[in-house]
Design an enzyme around this catalytic site. Structure first.
Site: not given
Ligand code: FES
Length: 74
Positions: A23, A40, A55
């Site tokens: 994770k 982000c 992005h």
């Protein structure tokens, strides 16, 4: 009984960041942040978890509309 199997997603949200970890979790103390910090949300930044502008390319290529979370101090 319940059983499940782990299925690898065909289109993972996270393409390459810390894939060895089960994770991805990042944390900052508020004092560490500048007057304005962009986080982000596209998972393509080379500075993840901070936004580096990746992005923009991702949105053009994938016809998507993702962008950063911007935290500003008053
Ligand atoms: Fe991912 Fe900007 S680089 S949101």
């Amino acid at each position: 009984y319940l059983s499940y199997r782990v299925v690898k997603p065909r289109h993972p949200v996270n393409p390459c960041i810390k894939k060895e970890s089960p994770k991805v979790v990042d944390g900052y103390d508020i004092e560490e942040l500048g007057e304005s910090t962009s986080f982000c949300r596209c998972w393509r930044s080379s500075k993840f978890p901070l936004c580096d502008g990746a992005h923009n390319k991702y949105n053009i290529e994938q016809k998507d509309n993702v962008g950063p979370l911007i935290i500003k101090k008053k």
